[in-house]
Enzyme design. Structure first.
Site, PDB file in Angstrom:
ATOM      1  N   CYS A   4      -2.679  10.276  -6.871  1.00 42.90           N
ATOM      2  CA  CYS A   4      -2.972   9.983  -8.532  1.00 42.90           C
ATOM      3  C   CYS A   4      -3.620  10.486  -9.273  1.00 42.90           C
ATOM      4  CB  CYS A   4      -2.536   8.023  -8.077  1.00 42.90           C
ATOM      5  SG  CYS A   4      -4.344   7.049  -7.670  1.00 42.90           S
ATOM      6  N   SER A  57       3.703   4.091  -6.996  1.00 44.75           N
ATOM      7  CA  SER A  57       4.428   4.578  -7.997  1.00 44.75           C
ATOM      8  C   SER A  57       4.499   3.670  -8.551  1.00 44.75           C
ATOM      9  CB  SER A  57       6.329   5.367  -7.449  1.00 44.75           C
ATOM     10  OG  SER A  57       6.573   4.208  -6.763  1.00 44.75           O
ATOM     11  N   LYS A 104       0.941  -5.083   3.797  1.00 48.83           N
ATOM     12  CA  LYS A 104       2.035  -4.337   4.032  1.00 48.83           C
ATOM     13  C   LYS A 104       2.110  -2.941   3.897  1.00 48.83           C
ATOM     14  CE  LYS A 104       5.773  -2.201   2.469  1.00 48.83           C
ATOM     15  NZ  LYS A 104       6.093  -0.995   3.486  1.00 48.83           N
ATOM     16  N   LEU A 131       0.867  -1.256   0.002  1.00 45.80           N
ATOM     17  CA  LEU A 131      -0.150   0.306   0.109  1.00 45.80           C
ATOM     18  C   LEU A 131       0.589   1.531   0.173  1.00 45.80           C
ATOM     19  CD1 LEU A 131      -2.320  -1.136   2.804  1.00 45.80           C
ATOM     20  CD2 LEU A 131      -2.832  -1.582   0.393  1.00 45.80           C
ATOM     21  N   GLU A 169       5.340  13.514 -12.611  1.00 43.65           N
ATOM     22  CA  GLU A 169       4.113  13.907 -11.818  1.00 43.65           C
ATOM     23  C   GLU A 169       4.847  14.639  -9.705  1.00 43.65           C
ATOM     24  OE1 GLU A 169       3.249  10.035  -9.562  1.00 43.65           O
ATOM     25  OE2 GLU A 169       0.915  10.579  -9.363  1.00 43.65           O
ATOM     26  N   GLU A 220      -2.141  -0.555  -9.789  1.00 38.43           N
ATOM     27  CA  GLU A 220      -2.124   0.956  -9.549  1.00 38.43           C
ATOM     28  C   GLU A 220      -1.188   2.127  -9.549  1.00 38.43           C
ATOM     29  OE1 GLU A 220      -4.639   1.501 -10.268  1.00 38.43           O
ATOM     30  OE2 GLU A 220      -6.312  -0.812  -9.691  1.00 38.43           O
ATOM     31  N   CYS A 221      -1.046   2.389 -10.349  1.00 42.18           N
ATOM     32  CA  CYS A 221       0.083   3.886 -10.499  1.00 42.18           C
ATOM     33  C   CYS A 221       0.469   5.049 -10.474  1.00 42.18           C
ATOM     34  CB  CYS A 221       1.328   3.565 -10.723  1.00 42.18           C
ATOM     35  SG  CYS A 221       2.161   1.683 -11.441  1.00 42.18           S
ATOM     36  N   TRP A 275       1.175   5.500   1.062  1.00 39.89           N
ATOM     37  CA  TRP A 275       0.529   6.406   2.603  1.00 39.89           C
ATOM     38  C   TRP A 275      -0.081   7.456   2.209  1.00 39.89           C
ATOM     39  CZ3 TRP A 275       1.953  10.896   0.562  1.00 39.89           C
ATOM     40  CH2 TRP A 275       2.287  11.214  -0.631  1.00 39.89           C
ATOM     41  N   TYR A 296       9.882  -9.052  -9.855  1.00 37.72           N
ATOM     42  CA  TYR A 296      10.103  -9.921  -8.449  1.00 37.72           C
ATOM     43  C   TYR A 296       9.122 -11.670  -8.907  1.00 37.72           C
ATOM     44  CZ  TYR A 296      10.800  -5.913  -5.573  1.00 37.72           C
ATOM     45  OH  TYR A 296      11.296  -5.082  -5.105  1.00 37.72           O
ATOM     46  N   LYS A 316      10.980  17.198  -2.173  1.00 36.68           N
ATOM     47  CA  LYS A 316      10.700  16.931  -3.640  1.00 36.68           C
ATOM     48  C   LYS A 316       9.676  18.092  -3.939  1.00 36.68           C
ATOM     49  CE  LYS A 316       8.270  13.912  -6.687  1.00 36.68           C
ATOM     50  NZ  LYS A 316       7.793  14.471  -7.513  1.00 36.68           N
TER      51      LYS A 316
HETATM   52  P1  NAP Z   1       5.868   4.087  -3.099  1.00 34.30           P
HETATM   53  O1  NAP Z   1       7.519   4.388  -2.843  1.00 34.30           O
HETATM   54  O2  NAP Z   1       6.148   3.326  -4.953  1.00 34.30           O
HETATM   55  O3  NAP Z   1       5.351   2.403  -2.054  1.00 34.30           O
HETATM   56  C1  NAP Z   1       4.256   1.988  -2.055  1.00 34.30           C
HETATM   57  C2  NAP Z   1       4.831   1.135  -1.350  1.00 34.30           C
HETATM   58  O4  NAP Z   1       5.602   0.058  -2.315  1.00 34.30           O
HETATM   59  C3  NAP Z   1       4.995   1.293  -0.053  1.00 34.30           C
HETATM   60  O5  NAP Z   1       4.953   0.571   0.899  1.00 34.30           O
HETATM   61  C4  NAP Z   1       6.936   1.269  -0.365  1.00 34.30           C
HETATM   62  O6  NAP Z   1       6.295   0.650   0.876  1.00 34.30           O
HETATM   63  C5  NAP Z   1       6.567  -0.174  -1.488  1.00 34.30           C
HETATM   64  N1  NAP Z   1       8.057  -0.151  -1.840  1.00 34.30           N
HETATM   65  C6  NAP Z   1       8.918   0.404  -1.863  1.00 34.30           C
HETATM   66  N2  NAP Z   1       9.384   0.252  -2.178  1.00 34.30           N
HETATM   67  C7  NAP Z   1       9.943  -1.406  -2.763  1.00 34.30           C
HETATM   68  C8  NAP Z   1      10.585  -2.247  -3.438  1.00 34.30           C
HETATM   69  N3  NAP Z   1      11.899  -2.301  -3.741  1.00 34.30           N
HETATM   70  N4  NAP Z   1      10.364  -3.661  -3.464  1.00 34.30           N
HETATM   71  C9  NAP Z   1       8.886  -3.619  -2.860  1.00 34.30           C
HETATM   72  N5  NAP Z   1       8.045  -2.673  -2.215  1.00 34.30           N
HETATM   73  C10 NAP Z   1       8.427  -1.635  -2.151  1.00 34.30           C
HETATM   74  O7  NAP Z   1       4.589   4.986  -3.182  1.00 34.30           O
HETATM   75  P2  NAP Z   1       4.521   5.585  -2.232  1.00 34.30           P
HETATM   76  O8  NAP Z   1       5.547   6.885  -2.458  1.00 34.30           O
HETATM   77  O9  NAP Z   1       4.097   5.172  -1.368  1.00 34.30           O
HETATM   78  O10 NAP Z   1       3.223   6.632  -3.328  1.00 34.30           O
HETATM   79  C11 NAP Z   1       3.205   7.454  -4.102  1.00 34.30           C
HETATM   80  C12 NAP Z   1       2.324   6.753  -5.485  1.00 34.30           C
HETATM   81  O11 NAP Z   1       1.556   5.419  -5.071  1.00 34.30           O
HETATM   82  C13 NAP Z   1       2.359   8.306  -6.317  1.00 34.30           C
HETATM   83  O12 NAP Z   1       3.102   7.926  -8.338  1.00 34.30           O
HETATM   84  C14 NAP Z   1       1.159   7.637  -6.745  1.00 34.30           C
HETATM   85  O13 NAP Z   1       0.440   8.133  -8.026  1.00 34.30           O
HETATM   86  C15 NAP Z   1       0.735   6.627  -6.409  1.00 34.30           C
HETATM   87  N6  NAP Z   1      -0.811   6.087  -6.344  1.00 34.30           N
HETATM   88  C16 NAP Z   1      -1.344   5.347  -6.991  1.00 34.30           C
HETATM   89  C17 NAP Z   1      -2.748   5.378  -6.958  1.00 34.30           C
HETATM   90  C18 NAP Z   1      -3.588   4.361  -7.443  1.00 34.30           C
HETATM   91  O14 NAP Z   1      -4.287   3.902  -7.270  1.00 34.30           O
HETATM   92  N7  NAP Z   1      -3.333   4.439  -8.936  1.00 34.30           N
HETATM   93  C19 NAP Z   1      -2.777   5.416  -5.842  1.00 34.30           C
HETATM   94  C20 NAP Z   1      -2.060   6.257  -4.808  1.00 34.30           C
HETATM   95  C21 NAP Z   1      -0.842   6.213  -4.934  1.00 34.30           C
HETATM   96  P3  NAP Z   1       8.211   1.859   1.409  1.00 34.30           P
HETATM   97  O15 NAP Z   1       7.154   2.537   2.134  1.00 34.30           O
HETATM   98  O16 NAP Z   1       8.015   1.057   2.969  1.00 34.30           O
HETATM   99  O17 NAP Z   1       8.763   2.741   0.920  1.00 34.30           O
END
Ligand code: NAP
Ligand code: MG
Length: 508
Positions: free
Chosen positions: A303, A246, A192, A166, A401, A268-269, A168, A256, A353
């Site tokens: 997002c 992301s 997670k 998930l 973004e 969902e990115c 944040w 993976y 950022k």
């Molecule tokens: P993120 O950095 O991609 O993190 C998402 C999840 O992935 C977190 O639980 C993160 O853990 C985990 N993660 C990070 N690095 C990883 C790795 N190497 N291997 C496995 N898991 C890993 O995204 P975010 O910063 O939380 O959220 C922002 C992004 O989400 C934006 O790009 C936004 O557009 C997108 N978003 C999309 C939607 C949708 O429905 N399309 C909705 C909401 C947000 P950690 O927290 O420990 O890093």
């Protein structure tokens, strides 16, 4: 709901919060096996709220083992659909009973405004879980049109063990979007949460236990993405991973899966979503209201944030004037004050950022017409809602973004040019289209390459409509609606020979 609580009531709840910080596996809270922890910080004060258990691969192995055992035992996967529904409805009722506590917990952990937590995040979480719960005993399997000699049954089965990773920005809502259909269809689920916002997921796990979700069926493993998230992505006994976050990390999950057991992945990115105001848009005051909400809601950490405003140049000044007027009502500050529409940015890293992206846009030659700075209060991480004009298509602020409260305005000379520019992006999550011409609305809604197009409003649809992205915005399936169940179920064909050929043989 916020009408029921004053600022003092909210402060009193905040002071009295029980802070969850242990992992939840097999129906019990415990520290991580390594004993390691990580801090979770209140972004409005900079204070560490608590140290949270940091789960590693060993914790993931144990949780998967317990999840698999529960799945095979059938305590949830084979529970009668009516009983499974009722258990989930009990969870919704418990969330309702604890809604104020959950809203405050969400706000202090993430910086989200309490008004949103109370009026949107917690109610939507309940609504989503209840909707999927209600579907449990109303979904039928199918028979194929296979003639008299066979019965072809097409049945849905739960996939098995599901991992949900998930973000944040909407911790409770994103949990519900995944947990609702995954639990409803009978899976064991391992969550997670994002490392910045683990607390409400842990609280929900406890309420699920109280509601009667059997041990092992729901685990919450807080931890770091590189460690816990990666261990889930690479696990050979997890059948499905549903990820929101992301695009960059989404790609990692495809790797993976390819390098482990080919588990099913749904992503969902991100997005660089446009508001598209055509030459014949009417009710410009309404249009401005929707634009402001679409880009600044949740401090732009969304997002589907409509961070590009593509507007016919004949309307640009009028629309922008109204956007600026509307913004005067969007107060930024202490997330626990229900009068504030905007709260704190989730972390210092993300704040830096966003401020870096604002500085870059200024250096690239865009003009600030509103905001453009941080709001200093000595502690909190606040960014003023910011509007840039004079934006060129090739500038980073028009293409990448920001995930913050920043709007890039791009005037165009024709409606066709507006649609072309709307599609000039690597992303394709959502777009809002404003026009008074119904034929244009239909034609252009079809022409924009994105998963959700809202017309004459900003919307993501609702629980009844699928949500997900084209291009770099998504992969592999949809959240929300009954289509979400496809992520978490296998389709099985059972082919039963009912012909009389073998009877003939016996007789003959
Ligand atoms: P993120 O950095 O991609 O993190 C998402 C999840 O992935 C977190 O639980 C993160 O853990 C985990 N993660 C990070 N690095 C990883 C790795 N190497 N291997 C496995 N898991 C890993 O995204 P975010 O910063 O939380 O959220 C922002 C992004 O989400 C934006 O790009 C936004 O557009 C997108 N978003 C999309 C939607 C949708 O429905 N399309 C909705 C909401 C947000 P950690 O927290 O420990 O890093
Ligand atoms: Mg936090």
């Amino acid at each position: 709901m916020s009408g029921l609580l004053s600022r003092d009531d909210i402060q009193a709840i905040a002071v009295d919060l029980t802070i969850p910080n242990a992992a939840f596996i097999d129906g019990k809270f415990a520290g991580s096996r390594s004993g390691e922890t990580f801090p979770t910080v209140n972004p409005a004060t900079g204070e560490t709220i608590t140290e949270i258990a940091a789960c590693n691969g060993d914790d993931v192995d144990y949780a998967v083992q317990k999840a698999r055992e529960a799945f095979e035992r059938g305590t949830w996967s084979k529970m009668h659909p009516t009983e499974r529904k009722e258990t989930m409805i009990r969870l919704v009722k418990l969330i309702k009973r604890h809604r104020h506590e959950l809203a405050v917990l969400e706000s202090v952990d993430s910086g989200k405004p309490i008004k949103d937590c109370m009026e949107i995040d917690v109610p939507e979480t309940m609504h989503c879980l209840a909707w999927h719960a209600e579907a449990v005993d109303k979904l039928y399997d199918q028979l194929s049109p296979s003639g008299d000699d066979a019965v072809g049954m097409i049945v849905r089965e739960p996939a098995g063990v599901v991992g949900c990773v998930l973000p944040w920005n909407f911790p409770l809502m994103m949990l519900a979007w995944k947990l609702g259909p995954a639990l409803a269809s009978g899976n064991s689920v391992i969550i997670k949460p994002a490392e910045q916002t683990s607390m409400t997921a842990l609280r929900i796990a406890d309420l699920a236990r109280e509601a009667g979700v059997p041990d092992g069926v729901l685990s919450v493993l807080p931890g770091l993405g590189e460690v816990t998230g990666q261990a889930i992505g690479r696990h050979d006994d997890i059948d499905v991973v549903s990820f929101t976050g992301s695009t960059e990390v989404g790609r990692r999950f495809l790797e993976y899966a390819a390098q482990s057991n080919l588990k099913r992945i749904t992503l969902e990115c991100g997005g660089k979503n446009p508001s598209v105001v055509l030459s014949d848009a009417a009710n410009l005051d309404d249009v401005a209201r929707h634009i402001v909400y679409s880009v600044f809601w949740n401090m732009g950490q969304n997002c589907t944030s409509n961070s590009r405003l593509i507007v016919h140049k004949a309307l640009e000044d009028d629309v922008l004037g109204r956007v600026h007027d509307r913004l005067k009502d969007w107060r930024t500050g202490n997330p626990l004050d229900p009068a504030n529409a905007l709260g704190a940015i989730v972390t210092k890293e993300h704040f830096d950022k966003i401020m870096g992206d604002i500085e870059r846009a200024k250096m690239d030659g865009a003009h600030v017409t509103c905001g453009g700075d941080a709001i200093e209060d000595g502690k909190g991480l606040y960014v003023a809602p910011t509007v840039f004009t004079g934006v060129k298509e090739e500038m980073a602020v028009a293409r990448d973004e920001v995930f913050g409260p920043v709007l890039a305005v791009l005037p165009v000379g024709s409606d066709d040019a507006a649609i072309e520019l709307a599609n000039d992006t690597r992303y394709g999550l959502q777009a809002s289209l404003y026009t008074s011409n119904v034929a244009k609305a239909h034609r252009y809604a079809r022409a924009i390459k994105a998963g959700t197009i809202s017309v004459n409003c900003y919307s993501e649809g609702d629980i009844t409509t699928p949500f997900g992205g084209y291009k770099l915005s998504g992969f592999g399936g949809r959240d929300n609606s009954l289509l979400a169940h496809d992520q978490y179920t296998e389709t099985k064909t059972i082919w039963i020979n009912t012909g009389d050929d073998h009877v003939d043989e016996e007789v003959g």
